[in-house]
Design a protein around this motif. Structure first.
Motif, short mmCIF file in Angstrom:
data_model
loop_
_atom_site.label_atom_id
_atom_site.label_comp_id
_atom_site.label_asym_id
_atom_site.label_seq_id
_atom_site.Cartn_x
_atom_site.Cartn_y
_atom_site.Cartn_z
N LEU B 132 0.83 -1.19 0.00
CA LEU B 132 0.00 0.00 0.00
C LEU B 132 0.86 1.25 0.00
O LEU B 132 1.88 1.30 0.67
CB LEU B 132 -0.86 0.02 1.26
CG LEU B 132 -2.02 -0.95 1.31
CD1 LEU B 132 -2.65 -0.88 2.68
CD2 LEU B 132 -3.04 -0.60 0.25
N ALA B 166 -1.46 1.12 12.84
CA ALA B 166 -1.51 0.80 11.41
C ALA B 166 -2.35 1.88 10.76
O ALA B 166 -3.55 1.94 10.99
CB ALA B 166 -2.16 -0.57 11.21
N GLU B 168 -3.48 2.19 7.98
CA GLU B 168 -4.52 1.70 7.09
C GLU B 168 -5.87 1.66 7.80
O GLU B 168 -6.92 1.83 7.19
CB GLU B 168 -4.19 0.28 6.62
CG GLU B 168 -2.97 0.16 5.75
CD GLU B 168 -1.74 -0.16 6.56
OE1 GLU B 168 -1.68 0.24 7.75
OE2 GLU B 168 -0.81 -0.80 6.04
N ASP B 169 -5.81 1.38 9.10
CA ASP B 169 -7.06 1.17 9.81
C ASP B 169 -7.66 2.47 10.34
O ASP B 169 -8.81 2.51 10.75
CB ASP B 169 -6.83 0.21 10.98
CG ASP B 169 -6.29 -1.11 10.47
OD1 ASP B 169 -6.57 -1.46 9.32
OD2 ASP B 169 -5.56 -1.78 11.23
N ILE B 171 -6.87 5.80 8.93
CA ILE B 171 -6.47 6.95 8.13
C ILE B 171 -7.56 8.02 8.09
O ILE B 171 -7.29 9.21 8.20
CB ILE B 171 -6.06 6.49 6.70
CG1 ILE B 171 -5.60 7.66 5.87
CG2 ILE B 171 -7.21 5.78 5.99
CD1 ILE B 171 -4.33 8.25 6.33
N ASP B 172 -8.82 7.59 7.94
CA ASP B 172 -9.89 8.58 7.89
C ASP B 172 -9.91 9.42 9.16
O ASP B 172 -10.05 10.65 9.12
CB ASP B 172 -11.25 7.88 7.69
CG ASP B 172 -11.42 7.41 6.25
OD1 ASP B 172 -10.45 7.57 5.46
OD2 ASP B 172 -12.50 6.89 5.90
#
Lengths: 1293, 193
Positions: B132, B166, B168-169, B171-172
């Motif tokens: 990613l 992480a 990815e988990d 980011i928002d």
């Protein structure tokens, strides 16, 4: 040695693994695992992986998530390189997918995705090439399907976002993998399409034992549906922005690469515009942006499927305030289109200019062509300033491609037919030409198409319709027939080929040809647009209209192509024939894989799906390079035939094919017969090309078949030694990577079989070829030999026969020239290893090889000899069938030095013996090889020749060692041989004895003192071996505790046989006091040095029991010896005593005092007591007062009654005066008188002493009288009547 | 977790280098690139920019400008900037040519146009690693003051990403919080190496 190193690697790996288990810290564990991976995966995967993978898989229970994450990484590393382990590892991977730590699960998805692709590719390739899929691979595939399902479930459910991203990506990649790629990459071709990485489902479209393209396509379609659903309400409402972005991106990617899905994907995406309403999330702006860039990239992608959507895309972009960008893109696209159009026209014009080449030009006028073409005289060319020829033209055309492509897409025309990849090769395939034109059925069709094409745009549409109705087979033939128009020079291509297709031109399609044909409706490759024989639709030049016939002809043979073709002439021929003969389908299938067409053909025979492919091959060219030479002969016929058929064609503008043949002197070129040299050079070159392609074949899983075919090919042309050489060079270039062993063996077997089948009367050329090939292969291996490399042994072990020439080579290996550098030692190792395996595996050569090995065991070089002896003693001697020969040789060689013979005489003897048996074997061998001359020459002629080395009559030490080492080594294996050694020892010359002595320590320590044979030998030693026996006993007892058996054996020897106490010395230290005491007199009876040794052992004792006797006990024992009873000369006892007393550190004054104290109590007193007292007082003067005490005790014991001791007493007293005076005065007067008589010098000082006032009263009166201190005492006279005289003589003071 | 960051602007001079210098000082793993065809620096007028090839050492540009008009370039801060840059790395690098530099975890752009070019470029690369890459855009005006602010913001965000278990988990969340705190809009997307 290699084994050793590998074992070392394994040990290291085991150590690391243990360390991993022991270490508590997570990061340290990961580091250790990394090192472990390095070893296991890169250093020695073949042997370590099977062992370690299970252990590594256990790591899934580790608590530290980084470890589990790294486990997933390791699984990828192993799985992608060694698919065999996939079934073991995927269950673990599946578990990791559900790991509680997201990072681990993420890594698991990534790892699995990569393995998935590899496995799929291998399954596909294997199925395509061999028609079946091995069970193990099938197993892998099944596991990967499980994995796929698991990841799918992750992709479509709400959970951890990060994992979902990767899962979605995986879904995307499987969709791409499961659907055919229309841009049509074929096996071996690395396409630019990243996610599919060269794999294309189209490969298996024709049928595959495992993969069902349809089912997979349906699955892909279903997955796509699921992905799309994610973006629809209501699913989309709960979609995290992050995931939405990735899904949009994935969908756009799929749409771009799989135009067939465009129609499904775009509506869903467009529905999201302008605001991505269904999706809710804080980062909606990013999602919108993603959507915009997806639209833009789709717009730019210029897919044919996208065209109907273009307006809607633009509208959507406008609604997203991206109208200007959209318009700009559209403008760019249109501009590109216009540019392309213009360039194309320009090219057409240029083409028309070129066709001014005089049509009557023939081969003989080649030079004229050049001149004509290189001087552009055509006015139209000047009128239209064009970019320069070739070079710069190229760049211009790169720019135009997008525009051109779009135009073709919009208005599909004939270009598509011509542009199917099939024609794009441009090797000017003459063979294809002849083959196709032999088939009349298509000639009318071709001419019809040509007619239509000549009508320009209008006709093109009709052609399209015509083509649609044709069967693929016929269409292919038409295409092939037209291939003759392709220019021969690749450098022409850039000028007419779109850059995007450049790679495909260089590496055109190979493999299943049906793809190329069936998929011509897919985006075409405008390969030879310029050479299309239809008039340009726009702006044709005046010339063209004037003479359309010429116009058509022109593109068929572009002058650049011709030029390149003809210069230099020979090269052209090479090109042509090479292309024609070797790679029959080159034009069709391309340079890269198609070189294997010869080897593929038989495969395909078994594979019904590949029939078409094969057909293409057969049609186009000779399937084997061997036939190349014959091809040209067929040419004239075909050409003639062509010429005849031309007029028969319907009235129409002459068909392109005919014209092209007339104008382009291609056929004429190929008419040149090849000289033998050229032919040979060509076949060699072709073979080289086949060989160089091994990697691709190996990847496809067809390596085994390839090897078999190659071997057959090469072996069949054995007369052509060149091809064997080429193969050999290839094999030796990288023996392991090139599967040299397998290949070499195949060739050898082939040659051998040919030879066996051949007529006996014929000259044995196969046999010679066989010998030569094996020998040179072996030589090559020898030159490359590295430590521990077993290649040579394997080769020799598995070759069908090993001729003498090769054995000679091995022998040379084992016997490096003296003075050779140390690097040769590897040769020796390799040679010996080879011998070993030959002896094991090839009974016919066994004796010869054994002899060679044995010869090495008496080699001058220590290194060689040591190695050979190790081999013979450790590896060969245990083998029953050679043990006796080895033993005989060793014995003979031992005897040779013992009996002063020259070593070679013995060797010769054994060799001759061997030969008699061997000749029989040879005969047997001959029979098995079907009456052919024996290839296994087993009789070593040279071995009969006695080596004429000048020998000195005396055997030197090194000579003795050289010849005896083997025997010693054997002794360690078979102890019974020791007896022989003992037997010959006695008569051996000095040097031999020395050699034996040198070997004894090592030899007997190895054998140990509990060997039954040795013990028997000790119990009953042959005569003459006494010294040797002693040496052995010393060795056996030196520094170690002798075994009980040994002690008892030695005692038996002493008791029963020899009575020589010398033998006992070595074991003395282990004997108890009770055992030593009885034999002590015997020890004393030995020579002085032996006694000393014995003494040392006795005193030293064993570690367990302590000394057998203390120093005091030794002295007492010495004094206890009765010379008569024990039959020991008194002298010896005295010497022994002296010896003891000389060791002042052992026999200290305390010891002496203790001994004397004990001795003095003995009755009778020991004979040597006084002697010892005197010696003691001499050694230690400080003992004097102690001795005085002893003396006075002796006085009280009436020492004078023992005459011998009495003398000693007096002597002692004399020596110790004046201290002894008071003892003397204690003597009765008579004895005192006796003493004074013996030592008159005593009297005066004694008298002086006695006269002292303190002493005088204690002295008996008679003594005083005796000393002359008192005169008239009758008692004195009575008591010592004899003493009067001396006292009378004594002058009175 | 140690992430690999890439700072990207048009010319790899001002905004990306400001951030590069800052992140590097904070010990982050960072590289920087430009997406333009050439490196452009302001010249005497808007029509006469100084144009260099990517790969031209900063020091060389510095010498060049010093020779041309030391006063002008000192006044507009170019000399100082180039001097700073030459202390950070040798020469400007082009994003499109950085395939050899390996995969980045975070690609930070300072202009939407650059953002799009990066995305476009990544799109055209082969996806091999399935790794990613988070591409984030923060619009920053191309002047020294804004670049300084932009650099700090980039650092802040990168540190937040770095700290996340992480990214990815979450980011928002990270981006939302960042936006709220600094009142700046961000744009991001995900690409795969």
């Amino acid at each position: 040695m290699q084994q050793g190193r590998m074992a070392g690697v394994r040990d290291q790996a085991v150590a690391l693994l243990n360390e991993v288990k022991m270490t508590g810290e997570t990061s340290a564990k990961v580091d250790l695992l990394k090192s472990l991976m390095e070893l296991v995966l890169h250093r020695d995967p073949s042997s370590l992986l099977p062992e370690f993978v299970p252990y590594l898989m256990e790591l899934q229970t580790e608590t530290g998530s980084p470890i589990r994450k790294y486990l997933a990484e390791m699984i990828e590393g192993i799985g992608t390189q060694h698919v065999d382990f996939v079934p073991i590892m995927v269950p673990v991977l599946l578990a990791l997918l559900r790991d509680s730590a997201p990072a681990v699960a993420r890594r698991a998805v990534t790892s699995g995705s990569n393995i998935f692709r590899i496995v799929l590719e291998q399954v596909a390739l294997q199925g395509v090439y061999s028609g079946q899929v091995e069970r193990r691979l099938l197993d892998c595939w099944n596991w990967m399907t499980f994995f796929k399902d698991a990841v799918y479930s992750l992709a479509f459910q709400h959970g951890n976002d990060g994992i979902r991203l990767l899962a979605v990506k995986f879904v995307e990649s499987t969709i791409l993998l499961f659907t055919p790629d229309p841009s049509g990459s074929l096996p071996n071709q690395q396409s630019s399409d990243g996610s599919s990485k060269g794999f294309n489902m189209a490969w298996v479209a024709g049928g595959h034992p495992v993969l069902d393209a349809n089912a997979l396509g349906q699955e892909a379609s279903k997955s796509l549906g699921l992905l799309l659903n994610q973006l629809r309400a209501p699913e989309a409402s709960s979609l995290p922005c992050l995931v939405a972005i990735v899904i949009i991106n994935s969908l756009a990617g799929i749409a771009k690469r799989r135009p067939s899905m465009f129609g499904r994907i775009l509506p869903v995406l467009l529905a999201l515009a302008p605001n991505c309403e269904p999706i809710q999330g804080s980062q909606i702006a990013s999602v919108v942006h993603e959507l915009k860039s997806a639209f833009l990239s789709l717009l730019k992608s210029n897919q044919p499927g996208a065209l109907p959507w273009r307006d809607r895309l633009v509208a959507a972009l406008r609604s997203m305030n991206m109208g200007d960008v959209a318009d700009q893109t559209i403008r760019q696209l249109e501009r590109a289109l216009r540019v392309a159009e213009r360039n194309r026209t320009a090219k057409d014009v240029r083409v028309s200019a070129k066709e001014r080449v005089p049509p009557q030009v023939s081969t003989s006028q080649v030079s004229t062509i050049q001149i004509t073409t290189s001087v552009p005289v055509d006015p139209s060319l000047r009128k239209r300033p064009l970019p320069q020829e070739n070079g710069s033209q190229q760049s211009t055309d790169f720019d135009e491609l997008s525009g051109k492509r779009s135009r073709h897409d919009a208005l599909p025309n004939t270009a598509q037919i011509e542009a199917t990849p099939a024609i794009s090769n441009g090797t000017g395939n003459v063979m294809a030409n002849t083959a196709v034109f032999g088939d009349h059925s298509i000639a009318p069709l071709i001419s019809a198409i040509a007619t239509l094409l000549a009508q320009g745009e209008r006709g093109a549409n009709s052609v399209q319709i015509l083509i649609d109705t044709l069967t693929p087979d016929i269409l292919t033939e038409i295409v092939i027939a037209n291939m003759v128009h392709l220019p021969n020079s690749p450098q022409f291509y850039p000028s007419v080929n779109p850059a995007a297709n450049w790679g495909q031109v260089n590496l055109p399609h190979s493999g299943p040809a049906e793809i190329a044909v069936n998929s011509f409706t897919a985006p075409p490759m405008e390969t030879a647009a310029a050479s299309q024989p239809y008039p340009p639709p726009l702006d044709p030049s005046r010339d063209l209209r004037k003479d359309p016939r010429r116009m058509e002809a022109r593109p068929a043979g572009p002058s650049e192509g011709v030029t390149a073709l003809l210069i230099p002439k020979l090269e052209v021929e090479t090109n042509v024939v090479l292309a024609a003969g070797l790679s029959g389908a080159t034009a069709q299938a391309g340079a890269s894989l198609n070189l294997e067409s010869t080897s593929n053909a038989p495969t395909n025979l078994r594979d019904p799906r590949a029939t078409f492919h094969l057909q293409a091959n057969n049609r186009q060219g000779g399937p084997s390079p061997i036939q190349v030479k014959q091809e040209p002969k067929q040419e004239p016929i075909e050409a003639e035939h062509l010429g005849n058929s031309d007029p028969a064609l319907p009235l129409s503008p002459p068909p392109q094919t005919g014209i092209s043949l007339a104008q382009v002197p291609l056929p004429a070129i190929t008419l040149q017969p090849l000289t033998g040299e050229q032919g040979a050079a060509l076949s060699t070159a072709s073979l080289v090309r086949i060989l160089e392609n091994h990697k691709t074949i190996a990847a496809a899983g067809g390596a085994d078949l390839r090897i078999a075919l190659l071997a057959r090919l090469v072996a069949q042309s054995y007369e052509d030694t060149e091809s064997l050489k080429v193969l050999q060079k290839h094999v030796l270039a990288d023996y392991h990577a090139h599967k040299g062993h397998e290949l070499g063996l195949h060739v050898l077997y082939q040659l051998f079989a040919d030879h066996a089948c051949s007529d006996v009367d014929q000259p044995t050329s196969t046999s010679a070829a066989y010998d030569q090939f094996l020998l040179s292969l072996a030589q090559g291996l020898r030159d490359k030999i590295s430590a521990g490399d077993k290649s040579l042994s394997r080769l020799l072990g598995e070759a069908p026969a090993v001729p003498m020439t090769t054995l000679k080579l091995v022998e040379e290996l084992c016997n490096p020239a003296s003075g050779a550098d140390s690097s040769k030692s590897e040769h020796v190792t390799a040679g010996l290893t080879a011998l070993w395996s030959l002896i094991l595996q090839r009974p016919p050569t066994r004796d010869t090889c054994l002899k060679m090995a044995l010869k090495c065991t008496v080699h001058e070089s220590d290194d060689t000899r040591a190695k050979a002896i190790r081999l013979v003693a450790n590896k060969l001697y245990p083998l029953n069938f050679v043990a006796q020969s080895i033993e005989d040789f060793a014995t003979a060689s031992l005897l040779s030095v013992v009996d002063h013979q020259s070593g070679d005489a013995a060797e010769r003897e054994t060799i001759e013996e061997d030969n008699s048996g061997k000749t029989e074997l040879t005969n047997g061998d001959q029979r098995t090889s079907n009456g052919a001359a024996p290839m296994d020459v087993t009789v070593d002629e040279e071995a009969h020749q006695p080596t004429t080395t000048a020998r000195t009559s005396e055997v030197t030490l090194s000579e003795a060692q050289r010849c005896m080492s083997l025997f010693f080594a054997l002794c360690t294996k078979k102890h019974a041989l020791l007896r022989q050694l003992f037997q010959v020892y006695g008569r051996s010359p000095k040097a031999v004895k020395q050699a034996v002595h040198r070997h004894i320590p090592i030899l007997f320590r190895t054998i140990g003192s509990s060997s039954q044979e040795l013990l028997q030998l000790i119990a009953d030693p042959p005569t003459g071996s006494e010294y040797l026996l002693l040496q052995v006993l010393h060795t056996l007892t030196d520094g170690t505790e002798p075994s009980k058996e040994l002690i008892s054996t030695v005692k038996t020897l002493y008791d029963v046989k020899s009575q020589d106490a010398t033998y006992l010395i070595p074991v003395l230290s282990s004997l108890s006091k009770d055992e030593v005491t009885p034999i002590f007199p015997r020890l004393v009876d030995l020579s002085s040095d032996k006694f000393q040794a014995a003494l040392a052992r006795i005193l030293q004792g064993s570690a367990h029991t302590g000394p057998a006797l203390t120093p005091a006990e030794v002295l007492i024992a010495l004094h206890g010896i009765d010379p008569h009873k024990d039959a020991v000369p008194l002298k010896k006892v005295m010497d022994a005593c002296s010896t003891c007393l000389q060791q002042r550190t052992v026999f200290t004054q305390q010891v002496l005092a203790k001994v004397l104290n004990q001795l003095v109590e003995q009755t009778p007193l020991p004979l040597l007591f006084m002697r010892t007292v005197i010696q003691a007082v001499n050694s230690f003067p400080s003992l004097e007062s102690f001795v005085m005490e002893i003396l006075s005790r002796l006085v009280s014991k009436q020492i004078w009654k023992l005459p011998k001791l009495w003398m000693g007493f007096l002597k002692c007293a004399h020596q110790t005066m004046p201290k002894s005076f008071h003892v003397l005065l204690q003597l009765p007067t008579a004895q005192l008188e006796d003493a004074l008589k013996g030592f008159p010098s005593l009297k005066e000082p004694l008298a002086a002493h006695a006269d002292q006032p303190s002493v005088r009263p204690t002295v008996p009166r008679s003594s005083l009288v005796l000393l002359g201190l008192s005169q008239d005492t009758p008692a004195v006279l009575e008591a010592a009547p004899v003493g009067q005289e001396p006292s009378a003589e004594t002058p009175k003071q | 977790m140690k992430l690999r960051h890439a700072m990207v602007c048009a010319s790899n001079q001002n905004r990306s280098m400001e951030a590069h210098a800052l992140l590097q000082k904070q010990g982050l793993d960072v590289s920087s690139y430009g997406t333009g065809t050439n490196v452009k620096l302001p010249g005497p007028s808007a029509r006469e920019p100084n144009v260099y090839q990517f790969g031209t050492p900063y020091r060389q540009m510095l010498e060049d400008l010093k020779n041309k008009d030391p006063e002008l370039y000192k006044r507009n801060g170019l000399l100082q900037m180039l001097k700073r840059n030459s202390g950070v790395k040798e020469s400007p690098q082009r994003w499109q040519d950085n395939a050899a530099d390996g995969a980045f975890d975070v690609v930070f752009t300072f202009e939407e146009r650059v953002f799009d070019m990066v995305i476009d470029d990544l799109e055209n690369r082969e996806t091999k690693l399935l790794k990613l890459a988070l591409v984030i855009n923060l619009d920053v005006k191309d002047n020294h003051e804004e670049a300084a602010i932009g650099g700090k913001l980039a650092l802040d965000l990168c540190q937040r990403l770095e700290m996340a278990e992480a990214w990815e988990d979450e980011i928002d969340d990270i981006i939302s919080r960042f936006e709220k705190q600094h009142r700046r809009r961000l744009m991001y997307t995900i690409r795969f190496y």
